[in-house]
Design a protein around this motif. Structure first.
Motif, PDB file in Angstrom:
ATOM      1  N   ASP A 135      52.614 -23.626  56.615  1.00 20.97           N
ATOM      2  CA  ASP A 135      52.193 -22.216  56.576  1.00 20.97           C
ATOM      3  C   ASP A 135      50.744 -22.035  57.012  1.00 20.97           C
ATOM      4  O   ASP A 135      49.988 -21.258  56.416  1.00 20.97           O
ATOM      5  CB  ASP A 135      52.333 -21.626  55.160  1.00 20.97           C
ATOM      6  CG  ASP A 135      53.763 -21.680  54.678  1.00 20.97           C
ATOM      7  OD1 ASP A 135      54.674 -21.577  55.541  1.00 20.97           O
ATOM      8  OD2 ASP A 135      53.979 -21.852  53.471  1.00 20.97           O
ATOM      9  N   TRP A 136      50.356 -22.794  58.003  1.00 16.21           N
ATOM     10  CA  TRP A 136      48.944 -22.790  58.373  1.00 16.21           C
ATOM     11  C   TRP A 136      48.388 -21.410  58.750  1.00 16.21           C
ATOM     12  O   TRP A 136      47.365 -20.988  58.216  1.00 16.21           O
ATOM     13  CB  TRP A 136      48.664 -23.829  59.471  1.00 16.21           C
ATOM     14  CG  TRP A 136      47.254 -23.718  59.978  1.00 16.21           C
ATOM     15  CD1 TRP A 136      46.865 -23.390  61.225  1.00 16.21           C
ATOM     16  CD2 TRP A 136      46.051 -23.889  59.209  1.00 16.21           C
ATOM     17  NE1 TRP A 136      45.498 -23.346  61.312  1.00 16.21           N
ATOM     18  CE2 TRP A 136      44.968 -23.642  60.082  1.00 16.21           C
ATOM     19  CE3 TRP A 136      45.770 -24.200  57.879  1.00 16.21           C
ATOM     20  CZ2 TRP A 136      43.628 -23.717  59.682  1.00 16.21           C
ATOM     21  CZ3 TRP A 136      44.433 -24.265  57.469  1.00 16.21           C
ATOM     22  CH2 TRP A 136      43.385 -24.031  58.368  1.00 16.21           C
ATOM     23  N   PRO A 137      49.055 -20.646  59.645  1.00 20.73           N
ATOM     24  CA  PRO A 137      48.446 -19.350  60.006  1.00 20.73           C
ATOM     25  C   PRO A 137      48.243 -18.464  58.787  1.00 20.73           C
ATOM     26  O   PRO A 137      47.209 -17.798  58.667  1.00 20.73           O
ATOM     27  CB  PRO A 137      49.446 -18.724  60.983  1.00 20.73           C
ATOM     28  CG  PRO A 137      50.285 -19.850  61.474  1.00 20.73           C
ATOM     29  CD  PRO A 137      50.311 -20.885  60.377  1.00 20.73           C
ATOM     30  N   PRO A 186      36.839 -24.056  57.681  1.00 19.26           N
ATOM     31  CA  PRO A 186      37.468 -25.372  57.882  1.00 19.26           C
ATOM     32  C   PRO A 186      36.617 -26.306  58.743  1.00 19.26           C
ATOM     33  O   PRO A 186      36.672 -27.528  58.556  1.00 19.26           O
ATOM     34  CB  PRO A 186      38.796 -25.049  58.580  1.00 19.26           C
ATOM     35  CG  PRO A 186      38.724 -23.640  59.029  1.00 19.26           C
ATOM     36  CD  PRO A 186      37.678 -22.951  58.215  1.00 19.26           C
ATOM     37  N   GLY A 187      35.858 -25.747  59.667  1.00 18.01           N
ATOM     38  CA  GLY A 187      35.023 -26.610  60.521  1.00 18.01           C
ATOM     39  C   GLY A 187      35.850 -27.647  61.245  1.00 18.01           C
ATOM     40  O   GLY A 187      35.463 -28.796  61.377  1.00 18.01           O
ATOM     41  N   ASN A 188      37.005 -27.247  61.717  1.00 25.08           N
ATOM     42  CA  ASN A 188      37.911 -28.082  62.524  1.00 25.08           C
ATOM     43  C   ASN A 188      38.742 -29.070  61.718  1.00 25.08           C
ATOM     44  O   ASN A 188      39.353 -29.961  62.293  1.00 25.08           O
ATOM     45  CB  ASN A 188      37.147 -28.848  63.608  1.00 25.08           C
ATOM     46  CG  ASN A 188      38.046 -29.261  64.761  1.00 25.08           C
ATOM     47  OD1 ASN A 188      38.841 -28.449  65.225  1.00 25.08           O
ATOM     48  ND2 ASN A 188      37.941 -30.495  65.218  1.00 25.08           N
ATOM     49  N   GLU A 189      38.782 -28.951  60.407  1.00 26.87           N
ATOM     50  CA  GLU A 189      39.695 -29.832  59.654  1.00 26.87           C
ATOM     51  C   GLU A 189      40.141 -29.177  58.363  1.00 26.87           C
ATOM     52  O   GLU A 189      39.493 -28.254  57.864  1.00 26.87           O
ATOM     53  CB  GLU A 189      39.064 -31.194  59.398  1.00 26.87           C
ATOM     54  CG  GLU A 189      37.763 -31.174  58.660  1.00 26.87           C
ATOM     55  CD  GLU A 189      37.119 -32.564  58.680  1.00 26.87           C
ATOM     56  OE1 GLU A 189      37.033 -33.171  57.610  1.00 26.87           O
ATOM     57  OE2 GLU A 189      36.703 -33.015  59.768  1.00 26.87           O
ATOM     58  N   TRP A 190      41.249 -29.684  57.851  1.00 29.41           N
ATOM     59  CA  TRP A 190      41.809 -29.124  56.615  1.00 29.41           C
ATOM     60  C   TRP A 190      42.420 -30.272  55.841  1.00 29.41           C
ATOM     61  O   TRP A 190      43.294 -30.952  56.348  1.00 29.41           O
ATOM     62  CB  TRP A 190      42.846 -28.056  56.963  1.00 29.41           C
ATOM     63  CG  TRP A 190      43.186 -27.160  55.814  1.00 29.41           C
ATOM     64  CD1 TRP A 190      44.367 -27.130  55.122  1.00 29.41           C
ATOM     65  CD2 TRP A 190      42.351 -26.152  55.233  1.00 29.41           C
ATOM     66  NE1 TRP A 190      44.310 -26.165  54.145  1.00 29.41           N
ATOM     67  CE2 TRP A 190      43.074 -25.541  54.187  1.00 29.41           C
ATOM     68  CE3 TRP A 190      41.051 -25.699  55.492  1.00 29.41           C
ATOM     69  CZ2 TRP A 190      42.561 -24.515  53.401  1.00 29.41           C
ATOM     70  CZ3 TRP A 190      40.531 -24.681  54.708  1.00 29.41           C
ATOM     71  CH2 TRP A 190      41.271 -24.094  53.683  1.00 29.41           C
ATOM     72  N   HIS A 191      41.898 -30.510  54.643  1.00 30.09           N
ATOM     73  CA  HIS A 191      42.367 -31.624  53.801  1.00 30.09           C
ATOM     74  C   HIS A 191      42.475 -32.925  54.594  1.00 30.09           C
ATOM     75  O   HIS A 191      43.487 -33.628  54.543  1.00 30.09           O
ATOM     76  CB  HIS A 191      43.708 -31.281  53.145  1.00 30.09           C
ATOM     77  CG  HIS A 191      43.616 -30.068  52.258  1.00 30.09           C
ATOM     78  ND1 HIS A 191      42.591 -29.879  51.337  1.00 30.09           N
ATOM     79  CD2 HIS A 191      44.392 -28.957  52.162  1.00 30.09           C
ATOM     80  CE1 HIS A 191      42.749 -28.726  50.712  1.00 30.09           C
ATOM     81  NE2 HIS A 191      43.823 -28.126  51.202  1.00 30.09           N
ATOM     82  N   GLY A 192      41.438 -33.222  55.329  1.00 29.27           N
ATOM     83  CA  GLY A 192      41.373 -34.511  56.028  1.00 29.27           C
ATOM     84  C   GLY A 192      42.133 -34.573  57.338  1.00 29.27           C
ATOM     85  O   GLY A 192      42.011 -35.541  58.087  1.00 29.27           O
TER      86      GLY A 192
END
Ligand code: FHN
Length: 480
Positions: A83-85, A55-61
């Motif tokens: 449901d992130w985890p 993810p490099g510190n982001e997910w879908h913006g």
């Protein structure tokens, strides 16, 4: 001078009556070959690589507002994906860093001047970068199916760079992990299983990677681990028996009173102080003669890859040179962190500053590796290191006077007899100067920095030391 308090000691180190400690240090101050090497590493590299690099510190913006990127699994709040985890935990299914070439990493580290690397074998998410037989959450359960730890150990060892294996005890994946000591039987059983799994993985790492020189522990702050002091004491004993010469820092364990890094009487719990993270000792006296290193991020607090660093300040090569020589002036190593992307590629910026730092270190190697702390007050110009025969002044703040002045006690037996620019060997005029201010019983030695000497980085002046009064010019100056 009043003794300075070490921020990692939970109890006062002097003045208090000694406390009985049964689970204190297992070894005293070490002087063996491994620790001698450690003292001369000078420059180290830290690598944070794992599932969080995807993810490099982001997910879908979207991105979490205040987490270090390698902590992204802990993302919660209104903008956290649903449901992130669970989503994060399934990243092993897509983990396939096809751009990862450990030999390229090692060559880059070599160019930077690194003499040791600390590599994340397992971070807090519990994902093992080696095919551990004790877990079902490893590279073997990903499309990658490579032994990344093994590749790193081999590549760095081939470049002559010592390897330390980073290992997080804190583990978000293991069902038995808990932050506080469980009070029910099922919880206690789970915790015992977790401890056994931790032990098994550590012994496995030592077994699989005999070239590794040290274990670098992290995530040892939770109350459950702190309460397991008997277990950790025995485990440290076992690890040391399995691998004589193994280096273990002070972050691994605590004594039975909960005192971490140092026991309740102030004795170091490990081979070196391992608490200097994104901060450095203010003064050499804080170290009480202990070995140490300082681990440093390039951004403010990102260990893992960060796709977009935005307006976060990124340390420059000049910052790193300054920090490196500050560490060396207090006898420590500087470990610079790198966070490769999800493909396993170092970022362009990290590559640039590694090369810039390395070029500087190569030109000034004598001031960095073989030289350590010298007992001569601080100077505002920069940082002093020495090797017994020579003093090295790394000038970070160039004096407008053109004079690099060092102050010695009037009774100093050895004083500068020659000055040069270390990188070019250019001889500098050296004067013993009576500044008419000697009530402090000091003598001053001035190296004259030529006005036409252009430097766009810090530079090092090398002072050769000799017996006081050996130079005729000094004897004359002394009787003026
Ligand atoms: O929580 C970790 C962090 O992610 C990183 O790995 C650093 C490196 O020293 N250690 C922990 C914080 O102390």
């Amino acid at each position: 001078m009043a003794a300075m308090t070490n921020p990692w000691t939970t109890r006062a180190r002097s003045g208090d009556a000694p406390v009985e400690v049964r689970f204190g240090p297992l070894v005293g101050h070490r002087d063996d070959e491994a620790m001698q090497r450690f003292r001369h590493y000078g420059v180290g590299q830290f690598i944070h690589f794992g599932l969080y690099s995807i993810p490099g510190n982001e997910w879908h913006g979207e991105r979490p507002s205040s987490l270090a990127p390698e902590w992204i699994r802990a993302w919660s709040g209104p903008n956290a994906p649903e449901d992130w985890p669970e989503t994060y935990d399934r990243l092993n299914e897509v983990f396939d860093p096809t751009g990862l070439d450990a030999r390229e990493w090692a060559q880059q580290a070599k160019r930077m001047g690194a003499r040791y690397v600390i590599f994340t074998t397992k971070h807090h998410d519990g994902f093992a970068l080696w095919p551990s037989a004790h877990s079902d959450y490893t590279v073997a359960q990903s499309p990658c199916d490579r032994d990344i730890v093994g590749e790193v150990v081999d590549a760095y060892t081939a470049e002559g760079i010592d390897v330390f294996l980073y290992f997080s005890v804190l583990d978000w994946h293991h069902p038995g992990y808990t932050t506080s000591m469980p009070t029910d039987e099922a919880g206690r059983r789970g915790w015992r299983e977790f401890l056994e799994y931790t032990r098994a993985q550590l012994l496995e790492l030592l077994e699989r990677y005999p070239a590794a020189r040290g274990l670098w522990f992290d995530g040892t702050w939770d109350a459950s681990w702190v309460a397991s002091y008997e277990f950790t004491y025995r485990l440290e004993q076992e690890l040391r028996e399995r691998r004589p010469g193994l280096i273990i820092g002070s972050r691994f364990r605590n004594d039975e009173h909960g005192s971490r890094h140092f026991d309740s009487n102030g004795a170091l719990l490990g081979d070196y102080e391992q608490g200097w993270e994104r901060k450095l000792p203010a003064d050499h006296s804080m170290l009480s003669g202990n070995d140490w290193d300082g681990v440093m991020t390039i951004g403010p607090n990102a260990w893992g890859f960060m796709r977009d660093t935005g307006d976060q300040y990124q340390k420059t090569a000049d910052d790193l040179i300054d920090l490196l020589m500050r560490c060396r002036s207090m006898g420590g190593n500087l470990v610079v962190n790198f966070g490769p992307d999800g493909e396993g590629r170092m970022t362009a910026y990290e590559g640039e500053i590694a090369d810039e730092l390395g070029a500087w270190v190569a030109e000034n190697a004598d001031a960095v590796y073989g030289a350590g702390h010298v007992d001569l007050g601080r100077t505002d110009m920069g940082w002093l290191t020495g090797d017994g025969e020579r003093l090295f002044l790394t000038v970070v703040n160039r004096p407008v006077t053109g004079i690099a002045r060092l102050r010695f006690g009037a009774d100093a037996a050895r004083v500068p007899v020659r000055a040069r620019l270390l990188a070019s060997g250019k001889e500098l005029e050296l004067r013993r100067t009576d500044i008419g201010f000697d009530l402090d019983a000091a003598v001053h030695y001035d190296a004259v920095i030529p006005r036409d000497f252009a430097a766009d980085r810090a530079f090092v002046i090398e002072f050769e030391l000799g017996p006081a009064g050996a130079r005729a010019a000094d004897r004359a100056a002394a009787h003026m």
